[in-house]
Structure formats: C-alpha cells, structure tokens
Design a protein around this motif. Structure first.
Motif, PDB file in Angstrom:
ATOM      1  N   ILE A 238      -2.701  -3.048  -3.915  1.00 39.17           N
ATOM      2  CA  ILE A 238      -3.354  -3.591  -2.718  1.00 39.17           C
ATOM      3  C   ILE A 238      -4.744  -2.987  -2.570  1.00 39.17           C
ATOM      4  N   ILE A 239      -4.831  -1.658  -2.702  1.00 41.35           N
ATOM      5  CA  ILE A 239      -6.128  -0.997  -2.523  1.00 41.35           C
ATOM      6  C   ILE A 239      -7.123  -1.497  -3.566  1.00 41.35           C
ATOM      7  N   LYS A 240      -6.633  -1.607  -4.802  1.00 46.02           N
ATOM      8  CA  LYS A 240      -7.522  -2.051  -5.874  1.00 46.02           C
ATOM      9  C   LYS A 240      -8.046  -3.463  -5.592  1.00 46.02           C
ATOM     10  N   GLY A 241      -7.164  -4.315  -5.108  1.00 46.87           N
ATOM     11  CA  GLY A 241      -7.583  -5.667  -4.736  1.00 46.87           C
ATOM     12  C   GLY A 241      -8.689  -5.634  -3.693  1.00 46.87           C
ATOM     13  N   VAL A 242      -8.495  -4.809  -2.659  1.00 46.34           N
ATOM     14  CA  VAL A 242      -9.483  -4.738  -1.587  1.00 46.34           C
ATOM     15  C   VAL A 242     -10.783  -4.110  -2.087  1.00 46.34           C
ATOM     16  N   VAL A 243     -10.661  -3.086  -2.933  1.00 44.02           N
ATOM     17  CA  VAL A 243     -11.863  -2.437  -3.475  1.00 44.02           C
ATOM     18  C   VAL A 243     -12.688  -3.425  -4.299  1.00 44.02           C
ATOM     19  N   GLU A 244     -11.996  -4.235  -5.097  1.00 43.38           N
ATOM     20  CA  GLU A 244     -12.737  -5.193  -5.916  1.00 43.38           C
ATOM     21  C   GLU A 244     -13.467  -6.235  -5.074  1.00 43.38           C
ATOM     22  N   LYS A 245     -12.852  -6.616  -3.953  1.00 48.38           N
ATOM     23  CA  LYS A 245     -13.490  -7.616  -3.085  1.00 48.38           C
ATOM     24  C   LYS A 245     -14.622  -7.025  -2.254  1.00 48.38           C
ATOM     25  N   THR A 246     -14.435  -5.771  -1.755  1.00 48.54           N
ATOM     26  CA  THR A 246     -15.395  -5.253  -0.773  1.00 48.54           C
ATOM     27  C   THR A 246     -16.362  -4.227  -1.368  1.00 48.54           C
ATOM     28  N   LYS A 247     -16.081  -3.777  -2.587  1.00 52.52           N
ATOM     29  CA  LYS A 247     -16.992  -2.894  -3.318  1.00 52.52           C
ATOM     30  C   LYS A 247     -17.500  -1.682  -2.504  1.00 52.52           C
ATOM     31  N   PRO A 248     -16.606  -0.848  -1.987  1.00 50.81           N
ATOM     32  CA  PRO A 248     -17.069   0.375  -1.329  1.00 50.81           C
ATOM     33  C   PRO A 248     -17.556   1.367  -2.375  1.00 50.81           C
ATOM     34  N   GLU A 249     -18.400   2.303  -1.915  1.00 45.33           N
ATOM     35  CA  GLU A 249     -18.892   3.334  -2.800  1.00 45.33           C
ATOM     36  C   GLU A 249     -17.967   4.543  -2.772  1.00 45.33           C
ATOM     37  N   LEU A 250     -17.081   4.554  -1.774  1.00 45.22           N
ATOM     38  CA  LEU A 250     -16.251   5.729  -1.528  1.00 45.22           C
ATOM     39  C   LEU A 250     -14.965   5.274  -0.863  1.00 45.22           C
ATOM     40  N   VAL A 251     -13.827   5.822  -1.329  1.00 46.98           N
ATOM     41  CA  VAL A 251     -12.550   5.562  -0.667  1.00 46.98           C
ATOM     42  C   VAL A 251     -12.007   6.890  -0.137  1.00 46.98           C
ATOM     43  N   ILE A 252     -11.645   6.913   1.160  1.00 45.60           N
ATOM     44  CA  ILE A 252     -11.013   8.102   1.740  1.00 45.60           C
ATOM     45  C   ILE A 252      -9.568   7.732   2.066  1.00 45.60           C
ATOM     46  N   CYS A 253      -8.607   8.407   1.403  1.00 43.39           N
ATOM     47  CA  CYS A 253      -7.196   8.127   1.633  1.00 43.39           C
ATOM     48  C   CYS A 253      -6.594   9.203   2.520  1.00 43.39           C
ATOM     49  N   VAL A 254      -5.776   8.816   3.472  1.00 47.01           N
ATOM     50  CA  VAL A 254      -5.096   9.775   4.338  1.00 47.01           C
ATOM     51  C   VAL A 254      -3.595   9.573   4.180  1.00 47.01           C
ATOM     52  N   ASP A 255      -2.858  10.680   3.994  1.00 44.76           N
ATOM     53  CA  ASP A 255      -1.412  10.531   3.769  1.00 44.76           C
ATOM     54  C   ASP A 255      -0.661  11.729   4.360  1.00 44.76           C
ATOM     55  N   ALA A 256       0.579  11.488   4.749  1.00 48.28           N
ATOM     56  CA  ALA A 256       1.482  12.574   5.126  1.00 48.28           C
ATOM     57  C   ALA A 256       2.109  13.124   3.855  1.00 48.28           C
ATOM     58  N   LEU A 257       2.180  14.450   3.759  1.00 50.25           N
ATOM     59  CA  LEU A 257       2.694  15.094   2.557  1.00 50.25           C
ATOM     60  C   LEU A 257       3.996  15.829   2.862  1.00 50.25           C
ATOM     61  N   ALA A 258       4.622  16.339   1.802  1.00 51.05           N
ATOM     62  CA  ALA A 258       5.756  17.247   1.966  1.00 51.05           C
ATOM     63  C   ALA A 258       5.294  18.660   1.631  1.00 51.05           C
ATOM     64  N   ALA A 259       5.701  19.611   2.459  1.00 47.24           N
ATOM     65  CA  ALA A 259       5.408  21.008   2.166  1.00 47.24           C
ATOM     66  C   ALA A 259       6.647  21.650   1.563  1.00 47.24           C
ATOM     67  N   ARG A 260       6.463  22.853   1.048  1.00 47.01           N
ATOM     68  CA  ARG A 260       7.600  23.595   0.530  1.00 47.01           C
ATOM     69  C   ARG A 260       8.092  24.592   1.571  1.00 47.01           C
ATOM     70  N   LYS A 261       7.215  24.973   2.465  1.00 47.25           N
ATOM     71  CA  LYS A 261       7.581  25.955   3.473  1.00 47.25           C
ATOM     72  C   LYS A 261       7.371  25.380   4.868  1.00 47.25           C
ATOM     73  N   VAL A 262       8.354  25.635   5.713  1.00 44.04           N
ATOM     74  CA  VAL A 262       8.284  25.175   7.086  1.00 44.04           C
ATOM     75  C   VAL A 262       7.008  25.642   7.773  1.00 44.04           C
ATOM     76  N   GLN A 263       6.560  26.839   7.412  1.00 44.03           N
ATOM     77  CA  GLN A 263       5.371  27.395   8.081  1.00 44.03           C
ATOM     78  C   GLN A 263       4.127  26.527   7.902  1.00 44.03           C
ATOM     79  N   ARG A 264       4.089  25.723   6.862  1.00 43.98           N
ATOM     80  CA  ARG A 264       2.895  24.909   6.638  1.00 43.98           C
ATOM     81  C   ARG A 264       2.971  23.542   7.326  1.00 43.98           C
ATOM     82  N   VAL A 265       4.136  23.168   7.818  1.00 40.38           N
ATOM     83  CA  VAL A 265       4.294  21.833   8.386  1.00 40.38           C
ATOM     84  C   VAL A 265       3.347  21.647   9.571  1.00 40.38           C
ATOM     85  N   ASN A 266       2.528  20.638   9.507  1.00 36.89           N
ATOM     86  CA  ASN A 266       1.556  20.301  10.556  1.00 36.89           C
ATOM     87  C   ASN A 266       0.572  21.436  10.824  1.00 36.89           C
TER      88      ASN A 266
END
Lengths: 327, 327, 327, 327
Positions: free
Chosen positions: C163-191
């Motif tokens: 999907i992203i590649k499709g949109v990138v090809e149509k709109t030709k941005p110079e930069l893509v910023i992706c935001v995602d939720a990750l998994a941590a290994r330690k509870v202390q790092r959560v959020n």
C-alpha cells in the motif's frame, strides 16, 4: 400548529418581540450587555411572573455567551471562552469551597450532537474521593467535586431526574451543575452560544414530552444549567423558510388587494402540509440540521465547557494547575 | 443559481422530468421495476450519450434498492436487504472466483454521516492474504478479497483516486467495489435507498469540487459503486420549501393576474437571499439535514452492505459460513 | 528455543552484552549520550556489518528518547518531549522544504496498544492538497505534507508495504516518516521510550512473520521510523522471570556442586514447558503485558509524536501556529 | 506478602486445595458439574461459614460457565452460550414478571478490559419507561427493565454502591443484576469463563481497596453478579512462574540435601524483589496481562451476556423477538 422549538432565552425574547411589535420593551425583563474583546455576554433577568409568562421561561437569571466564529478550530480562542465562562459561573456560584459540587452531563453519548453533556462530564476534574483515597494528593484548598453522566430515558428506562435525585440524596452536594445540548431556532446560533442559568433544565424538553424539571425545587439543592444549541429541528428550518417567503411577498404587495389577503390567509394547516412534504421521512424519524463536522465541534465545545467549570469550581487553582492535574 | 445537489439517479431523472413536463419519456433511458416482498428494485439503464446528458449521469446501469421503513432497527429485514443486495451485485459481478476483488470504503470516519464507507470496509471478509499466511484455513472456493479505507483529501492530503490507483497497481484486482455515503435531494430518500452502479463514483462530487472520478477509465479495472444517501444539504431543504410555497400559491391564483405574475417573477437572486437568511451560519460552515439517530443508522447500514458484498464476492459461501468466518 | 522479542536497539545491545560478558565494548557500534533536563537522548550508531550482526539490527542511526515518568499525564512535559523529538527528527531530515513528506501511521486502529500509528496519522498537519484546494491559506514556507494509515494485513488483506509503495509511486514524496507501536523486552521500557531511526521498519516484525521491510531499499525514498514500545509479550515476562530465579539461585551456590550443575543444566525444553504452563491460553491466543490505562497513554503518546513530527517537517512554523492551524 | 488476586470461586477453591493437600474435600462446599455439548457448567455451593472462610468468598451459590475456545469469533457458539447463561440466570431469578429489574454495568468504559459492564448495559432491552411513554408498544408479558452504567470512583468521585443505592431507592427494582470484568489468577481462564453468583460483588475488590460490597445487605434487594475474568495481574504471572520453577527444581532434588533446603528457604522478600525486577515500571503503573485482541473479545462477550440477560429477564420473549425489539 407547528410549535417552533427553542431552548434559548434570547430566541424566546426575540419571538415574543416579533409577535408583539407594538408593545414597548418587556416589563419584568432586564437585559444587560457586556463584552470581553470579541466575546459578548448578555444577561437576561426574568424578574417576575409577568416576564416569565411573556417569554415562556421560569424566573431567574440567564447569561448568554456568544462565542466568536471558528472558535472550535482555534485552541487560543477556546481558552479565552473558557475563562469568560468560568467568570460568569463564578457570579452564580457563591458557595463555600469546602462543600461539594456535582457536575451532571445530560444527553445521549451514542448520538453525536447530544453527547455534549457526557463528554463534558468525563473532562471534569473529579476530587470528591481523593480525601479518602489519596489524602496526600490534595489540600484544603481543593473543593470536592464529583461528576456523572446519567444517560437518557431511552437507554436507561429511568427518568434522568430520578437518577440525579438518587445521587444527590446519597452524596449531598451543595450545588449541581448540569450541562446539556439544546435545540436552537436559528441556524446562526448553532454551536455559537453558551447559555448559563440558575433556573434548572428540562431534559429533552424541546421534544415535547412533559419531563420532570431538573431544578432546585425537585432536587433540593441549587442547580446551575449550562446549555449549548447543537441542532435545529429540520421542521423549524422549513417553517422559517415559509414565513420568510410569505413576509417577503407581503412586503411587495399593497394591503387591501386580493393578493395581500391571500397571503395573509395561508393557514396553519396548509403550512403544516407543506412542511411535511419537504421534511417528513417515514424511514428516518426526526430530522435535524447540524454542521457537517459536528463530531469535531462537540469535542471542542466539551473542552471549553469542562475547562470553564473546572476553573469556576476550583477558584484556588489556575488553568495550568488543573491541566497538570488532569493530564 | 443555487445548484441543487443529488447523487441519486432516480432523483436526477425526477428533476429532469419535472423541468421538461411536456416531453415524452426519456429517450436513451430504460427503466425496469421489480420487487421482492417489501423491497423494491429499480434498474435505470442510461443507454447512450443523449440519456446521459439528460440526467447528468454517465452511461451505464444504475440499480436502486428501496429498503423498507425502519430496516435499521430490525435485524431480520436487514438480512433480507443484504440478500437482495448480494443478488443485485451478482448481476454486475461476472468474474472468475479465482481473481481478486478490492473493496474500497470511501469517506471520512471522523464524520458520522460520512463514515459509511470505512465502516463497511472493516466488516469485509478479507481473504487475499490467507493463501500465504494460513493456506490451511481456506480452499480454492474462496475468492481472494482485500479491503481499504483510503480516507478523504482533507485528512490525507492526497486525492483518494491516487491512493486507490496506487493500491490497484500493486495488488492487481480484477474488480473494485467502492462504497460511499451520498447526498440526497429529498429527505424521504435519506437512509432509505441503496444505489448500485457500474459507472464509478466521484468522491465528494456533490460538494462542487472537480475531483477525479473513481471509475474504470481511471483505474483500469471494472468499478462497481454502492452508495447510500445519508444527508440532504440544508440549502436543498430551504430551496425546496420555497419552491413548494410558490407552487402552492400559483395553483391558487389565476394566470394573468398581477399576483400570478409576481409569483412567476421571484428571481433567483431573491431566492438565494432568502435561503441564506435561513440557513447560513458564519460559525458552523456547511449545514446538513440528517436523522437524529444517524450513529445507529450508519452502523446498521454498514452491516447490511458489508453482508451483501461478502455474499456477492463469495458465491460459494452462505451468510452463516461468512458470519462464522467473521466472528 | 523461545525467541525473546525486542524491537529496541538499546535492548538488543543489552542482550548482546549480557551474553558476551567477557568481550570488550562493541566494535562497529558507537554510543552517544545527551540530555535536556530530565529527558535523555541516546544515539546508537551501527557503523558497519559487524555491528549490525552483533545486535541484529540494520546499519544506521538509532536515537532513543527516554521520556520522564508520568509524562502521559502532564501536558507541560508532553510539550517538552515533542520539542526534543522535533529537534532529533530535524537532524535526520535534511531535505528541501519544497519537497513533500508522507507520514505513515502503521498498526491496527482496532487494537488499543497497536493504534499509536493511526492516531498519530490523524493528528498530522496535512498540507499537500492546500496548494490546489485553497492556495490563499498557505505560502511558500509551508512544506507539502500528506498522511495515511494503511491498516494491517489482517484487516486489509494487503501487505502494508505494498500500500505504501503504491502511494509513494503516485505522490512521489521525498521523505517517508513511519510511526509504529513496538514490543519491548522489559516492562520498564513500555511507553517510556521513543526510538527514531533512519533504517526503516518491519511491520509486525516481532510477531515472527517474515514481512517485507518498509525502508529506503523497498520504497526508493528516505525512510525515518519512529517507534514506541507499548507492550511486552507475556512470554517474555515469563522467560525473564525464570532466568532471574535461576541466576539468583546460581549466585547463592558454589560452582562445582551438584546444585550448581543442575541449575546450569535446566534446558530450553524444560523452560519452554514451564512458560507454556503459565501463559498459554487456548481460548485467547497471544497474551501481552500492558499498562491498565493503555487507552489514555496511547492518546498522550500520539499527541507527543504528532506534535514532534509537525514541528520537524514545518521548520518555519512554531507549535502555536501549528496548533492554530490544527484547531 | 504478595497477595495473589483472584475474583473466581473455582480458582479460590484450587488455591485452597493446593495449600492444604492433605485435607479431605472441603467441608461446607458442594460442587455440581453439568454440561451442554461443549459448554460445561460448574455450580459451587458455599453452604456455611466454614466453607466461606476456606475459600475466602461469601456464602451463596456460584455458577461457572466454561465457554468453548474461540467463542468470541463464532456467532453461532455465542448464541449457544447466551442460552446457557439465560438458563442459569433463570434458576437464580425466581421473581414475578411484573416487578422491575435493574441491570448495572460496572467498570470503566475508557479502559478496554474494564469496559465489559458498560458495554453490556447499553445492549440491555430497556422497557421500564415504555408503560408511560408508549404503552401501545408493550403488553403485560413484558417485564419492566432498566439499565445503568454508574462509572468508577476515579471518574465520578462517588463510590459506585452509593450511585446504585440512590437509583435503587428511587426506582425500587425487585432485582439487581450486576455485570463486571474480573481478574483471574491463570491466563487460561481469561475470557474463558462466566461466573454467576447470588452473593453480590465488590467493585475493584481485587485492587486491594476496601470498597463497599454491592450486595443484598447493602442495597436491600436481591443482587445477582455476573463476572468475566478479562485480565491477569502481571504480578500474578511473575509470581506463578517463580513458584513453578522452584517446584520443578524441588521435584528433581532429594529432600534433606542442601539444595532442597535452599529451595525451600527462598523467602517472600526475595520473591518480591525478583518480581519487582521483572514487572515493575515507574512510568506505567499497574501492568496487566490481556489478549492482544481484547477490544474484539470484549465486544463479543458483551453481546453474549446482554443476550443472556435479556432472555432471562424476559421469559415470555425468545431471542428473535428480543433482537427485533433491539434493532
């Protein structure tokens, strides 16, 4: 007759004046106008039974804040309106900071334009339980505040006033602040006005049901009502359009002519028939007129009003401290 | 002139007939009526350019399902409408079950009456990825289906057709089914009609912008559009009311009189001025007319349409199997 | 073997160091620590293939912002973190303000701890369409920005990168910023941590599937990834607990004794069996560990990140102007 | 000591039996097992004070429905569980159909795993107001039912039992049915069990606060509680893991050896320290273990329970009629 619906005292006053044009200004009603920059504040004092009858609203004080255009899209103006609201509420709330206050968010959270009250309720800085649960977090300067969203008759099966009365009897607040979405008569007032009064409120009053008032008489404590018109009934739009057309035609015709007589003779049944033809829908029930981006507007308004209430009931805290507390 | 907005072919046809009363029935347009119990189905075939110009809609087939009153509150009727929709879609979808289909939910999920498309998209039985991810869960009888909700220009900054085109080029579906909320001209059609066509769709077309069509020409694959009118512009209500009043007065006056002439001479500028007076709001922007319980109605409609699509694109599964799959 | 999951470079580095205790500090990896008041910023530069292999992350820069405790409940700290994020992003974004940027909110909006990306996407100041739609609202100093939330494979049936590649090809941005939720290994790092890198991201990478990377190689434009760990896999908690118990017992026993040998010999199968006994649920599938008030925390984090991005991509506007624009 | 939390009577019984292995079966406690296809029903009767003390739960009947795996994803199984729930509730509800019933959805609608109660409350077929508002819609066979979601102390500032008591005194129901999300001790029970009892409920009991019970003694009317475990405290997972490791090691060592003695001597402080190391987070507060797709699961469970209650309180209506009524 089609009963045009308004919950707003300013509109009620206009309606009376329109239909009593000869009459000099309203006895028993005093009007004071102020303003703070582009935010104007109008106080209508209904001083006696004569005034109350004339505009069809109970005796008491009604303060209307007119909020600037596009406030819902501008955080800085939102804050300024909150401060004016806090100041206006402060005039009506003259109670001991040690006594507790209950904020009631009226309306149906499943219906966007009616969700204003519940959305305010969830943004109230609730403190009543802190003295028990975490006494170290607060000191004597914090007033105990609680907040409920009792729902509406159709989803609870219980008259809203019964739920509030039950909670009031158990928690004994000194003051109840009710917030509700209202119906306006004119599109221009939708989401443009905050009305504050010390006379209580009738949930769903405009819909025509004879619901029990939420007021001092029924609850046994002082009640302040905050309302914002978020819709106009579609029927009102149709009705006003017809009146405008006829008025416009009348202005252009000479009295005494057949034409003039005919316009004057358009009777209520005919009007009702025309309105039904335009806005009646078998499938969809009651139609309302509302801005397209009502979801966004209700969010903004709920922030403005919750901030205003939070500042008014916590006179010892400023907006920054409250925000810090709320997260 | 105030341009009255309709996305519905049946209304477009009515409008044409009203303004061309002498004319015999529309050349280039064929109408077929059927019904299944209380659900009626009207097919309008716009057969050539002459027909297309007359009703202002591209050449192609338009099938309108009139859904019974109160369908949104009645699970059993909802299922019956879904089945009729599946059957109607089946007539237009004559494609190999092995080829993949893409369902596109158009509209803005933050605006209740515009959220129909995104809500349908999330109820689609998505299967395209299963052949790779869990091949044991499906067999050859399951068609690969994918589903996206591309958002609207105001929240993405990208023309919707660009996003869809990008996805189509990457995933190469044989068929695109678009779902969108439309504007009706008459309150009576709001949430009462499902229009299916093989001519594509213009997102936000009614708003007056010249957006790029989502159709076979632009996407390079067959496009089926499903639309439900969920609002009427408030301006349309005001306009229609004025016309009705004037028509009603004309009927009661003799032609040739001054009265008659005056009515006939109410010009467009005057009409526009009257409408503005009734429905223009500086604060609130565009006003729409919608049922009070639109949140509930949109939920019901999204279930009806998603079920209809799911059955149509999976001819080898019945509703029970699909529900089982969907949870 | 149970593969302990982490998306965080700091944790990956710790893991490596723990299991290679004798080894001197990591060749091919450079670490720089800074701080702004109570907000610390750690830059890990993975400089060559050796470093990349050691910590199992591609070559590139990884900047980690440690956010103060209770940030999610404190508007003022939230703003300070946004500013640090904007500053850090500014170091990685060295592009012409006239070229357009695309923000991509990865994740599933129906799953609270995975909804961070979509919630950021809807708070991005979208401007790419304004030059066409309302050129008078913006001037040359405003960079064209667009924003999408492409959903996840399970609800679209389409690989996110397609999907992203499709949109990138149509709109030709110079930069893509992706935001995602990750998994941590330690509870202390959560959020508690925001990780920014210029190496791209693997959607759902931790889940074990071999998904296609969202990176410069695949998209053809520069990709910056912003991730926040919002969960820990329950399996990780169980695993770490077992290791801790055994380590603690080993510390208290003399090497060479039977006891010591037994502890050393607890094998992976046994560990796996124990973990399964504690956290395996036939009914519920994958279990995660998350704070109880995750709904609130995700809202706060999405504001922090969206503000940070908005400031970074619009170097000519300050936070106030952006807020004014956003409403 | 770390107090392992369980709201489930079956788990409380297991815990007692584990720590009193020599003891013969529990005096004062009777257990009956039944099943309907793949749905098993276990009744635990706590018959006297001795039994109550042993398992730490008040005297009364506790019925546990074990729901099949993957029920939340399968509409047909959902309906079967609803029917079993209705039948079980029917055993406990032996009241006159003319008397009114109040359903109370406990919990916080802003916190997904705690939103079960409020989500059930909004799916209840509410009828109490119909005799007044639309008497033609219902006949004598319909029992008056009302429904509230009183919120939680942290968002209202009011003890939940106070709100319920206020409403009970005003509306005088003969029966109160409370629905709440519970904490389990084992991951295996999460979203896998419905517990019904006639002993009332303690809102947030497991959190350790001494809240007032919602029971017949406090409300003055019969109270039936329905609970589903939707989370496990992360602390419980860590605790159980440690116990398992130690047990496993003990099994493999001979009693009398140093090894055995050391294992036996791991004291509570050490255990607590280990647990803190694994799951304590300064930033995030209490951590819970929950399935990744908890949003979906809570939706399904709320449908199952609301349907079960609707059928139980309306013995004269079947599921189809109720669905028709509900829309």
């Amino acid at each position: 007759m089609i009963n045009v619906r308004t919950d707003l005292v300013l509109e009620a006053r206009e309606l009376y004046k329109e239909s009593h044009k000869g009459e000099k200004d309203l006895d028993g009603i005093e009007v004071i106008e102020e303003s703070e920059d582009d935010i104007s504040v109008t106080t209508v004092k209904v001083k006696n039974e004569e005034g109350a009858q004339k505009i069809g609203k109970p005796k008491g004080d009604y303060i209307t804040i007119d909020i600037p255009s596009f406030t819902a899209y501008d955080g800085e103006t939102m804050d300024r309106v909150s401060k004016v609201l806090a100041e206006v509420l402060g005039r009506l709330i003259k109670v001991d900071v040690k006594k507790n206050a209950l904020v009631v968010g009226l309306g149906n959270w499943q219906v966007t334009p009616d969700a204003l009250g519940p959305k305010v309720a969830e943004k109230i800085m609730v403190t009543r339980h802190l003295q028990t649960v975490m006494p170290e977090a607060i000191d004597d300067s914090v007033r105990p505040v609680s907040s409920i969203a009792p729902g509406v008759l159709g989803i609870t099966g219980i008259e809203t006033v019964e739920i509030i009365k039950g909670v009031v009897e158990k928690t004994k607040p000194e003051l109840v602040i009710c917030v509700d979405a209202l119906a306006a008569r004119k599109v221009q007032r939708v989401n443009a006005t905050i009305q504050i009064s010390n006379t209580g409120i009738s949930p769903g009053a405009g819909v025509g049901n004879n619901r029990k008032q939420i007021n001092e008489e029924n609850l046994g404590v002082k009640v302040i009502a905050i309302g914002v018109p978020t819709v106009v009934d579609a029927i009102t739009i149709a009705n006003d359009t017809i009146d405008l057309v006829i008025d416009s035609l009348i202005k252009n015709s000479s009295s005494g002519t057949d034409f003039y007589k005919m316009l004057k003779s358009i009777d209520k049944n005919e009007k009702e028939r025309l309105i039904k033809e335009v806005i009646y829908s078998e499938t969809s029930g009651d139609m309302i007129v509302t801005p397209k981006d009502i979801d966004l507007v209700i969010n903004s308004l709920s922030k403005i009003i919750a901030n205003g209430i939070n500042m008014a009931v916590q006179p010892n805290m400023d907006m920054e401290e409250i925000n810090k507390f709320m997260g």
